[in-house]
Design a protein around this motif. Structure first.
Motif, PDB file in Angstrom:
ATOM      1  N   CYS A  26       3.265  -0.218  -1.493  1.00 22.32           N
ATOM      2  CA  CYS A  26       1.990  -0.929  -1.396  1.00 22.32           C
ATOM      3  C   CYS A  26       2.174  -2.344  -1.935  1.00 22.32           C
ATOM      4  O   CYS A  26       2.933  -2.563  -2.874  1.00 22.32           O
ATOM      5  CB  CYS A  26       0.944  -0.171  -2.212  1.00 22.32           C
ATOM      6  N   CYS A  31       0.904  -2.686  -7.598  1.00 23.39           N
ATOM      7  CA  CYS A  31       2.085  -2.037  -7.008  1.00 23.39           C
ATOM      8  C   CYS A  31       3.194  -3.047  -6.727  1.00 23.39           C
ATOM      9  O   CYS A  31       4.371  -2.752  -6.915  1.00 23.39           O
ATOM     10  CB  CYS A  31       1.713  -1.297  -5.734  1.00 23.39           C
ATOM     11  N   LYS A  34       4.872  -3.657 -10.020  1.00 26.63           N
ATOM     12  CA  LYS A  34       5.609  -2.493 -10.530  1.00 26.63           C
ATOM     13  C   LYS A  34       6.817  -2.160  -9.674  1.00 26.63           C
ATOM     14  O   LYS A  34       7.791  -1.629 -10.174  1.00 26.63           O
ATOM     15  CB  LYS A  34       4.698  -1.257 -10.573  1.00 26.63           C
ATOM     16  N   SER A  36       6.852   0.148  -7.420  1.00 26.64           N
ATOM     17  CA  SER A  36       6.919   1.601  -7.260  1.00 26.64           C
ATOM     18  C   SER A  36       6.917   1.997  -5.789  1.00 26.64           C
ATOM     19  O   SER A  36       6.432   1.279  -4.927  1.00 26.64           O
ATOM     20  CB  SER A  36       5.739   2.259  -7.981  1.00 26.64           C
ATOM     21  N   LEU A  38       5.572   5.272  -3.736  1.00 27.59           N
ATOM     22  CA  LEU A  38       4.621   6.337  -4.040  1.00 27.59           C
ATOM     23  C   LEU A  38       4.687   7.509  -3.066  1.00 27.59           C
ATOM     24  O   LEU A  38       4.821   7.325  -1.867  1.00 27.59           O
ATOM     25  CB  LEU A  38       3.205   5.765  -4.056  1.00 27.59           C
ATOM     26  N   HIS A  67      -3.759   4.523 -13.514  1.00 25.31           N
ATOM     27  CA  HIS A  67      -2.330   4.217 -13.503  1.00 25.31           C
ATOM     28  C   HIS A  67      -1.772   4.678 -14.841  1.00 25.31           C
ATOM     29  O   HIS A  67      -2.111   4.131 -15.885  1.00 25.31           O
ATOM     30  CB  HIS A  67      -2.102   2.714 -13.287  1.00 25.31           C
ATOM     31  N   ASN A  93       5.573   8.137  -8.579  1.00 23.21           N
ATOM     32  CA  ASN A  93       6.539   7.069  -8.365  1.00 23.21           C
ATOM     33  C   ASN A  93       7.891   7.737  -8.141  1.00 23.21           C
ATOM     34  O   ASN A  93       8.518   8.213  -9.084  1.00 23.21           O
ATOM     35  CB  ASN A  93       6.569   6.132  -9.569  1.00 23.21           C
TER      36      ASN A  93
END
Length: 115
Positions: A26, A31, A34, A36, A38, A67, A93
């Protein structure tokens, strides 16, 4: 299949059941920062192996997603929320899962900025 995962320091450890056949990247404000990847599963498929309060919580915007992150090492192993039908969901994650070949995992791009 059951996967195990954790934050970097091990302060948050968990198991999750399901078929990991892809992940979502994303580009929303959190996101993207981060980084990540998902994997969404029903929340009851995620089992914490460490105390619930080991994971700190951050919310923003509509405060719809919790989160979850480690206050010690800062890693974000999962998030919690509800899907459009009101079902409790966990956003795992996959970078925090043990033994997953990320290069072999198809990644779907989601335009979270547009929301």
């Amino acid at each position: 299949m059951t996967y195990t995962g954790s934050c970097h320091c091990g302060g948050i450890r968990f198991e999750v059941d399901g078929d990991l056949d892809g992940a979502m990247a994303c580009n929303c404000s959190i996101c993207q920062r981060k980084g990540s990847l998902l994997w969404f599963v029903p929340r009851d498929r995620l089992r914490l192996l460490t105390p619930e309060d080991a994971a700190a919580t951050y919310t923003f915007n509509r405060h719809a997603i919790r989160h979850r992150f480690c206050a010690t090492c800062g890693i974000h192993p999962f998030g919690e929320g509800t899907d459009p039908k009101g079902q409790r969901m966990a956003a795992i994650n996959v970078r925090c899962l043990d033994g997953v070949d990320l290069d072999a995992l198809p990644v779907h791009r989601f335009d979270g900025r547009a929301l």
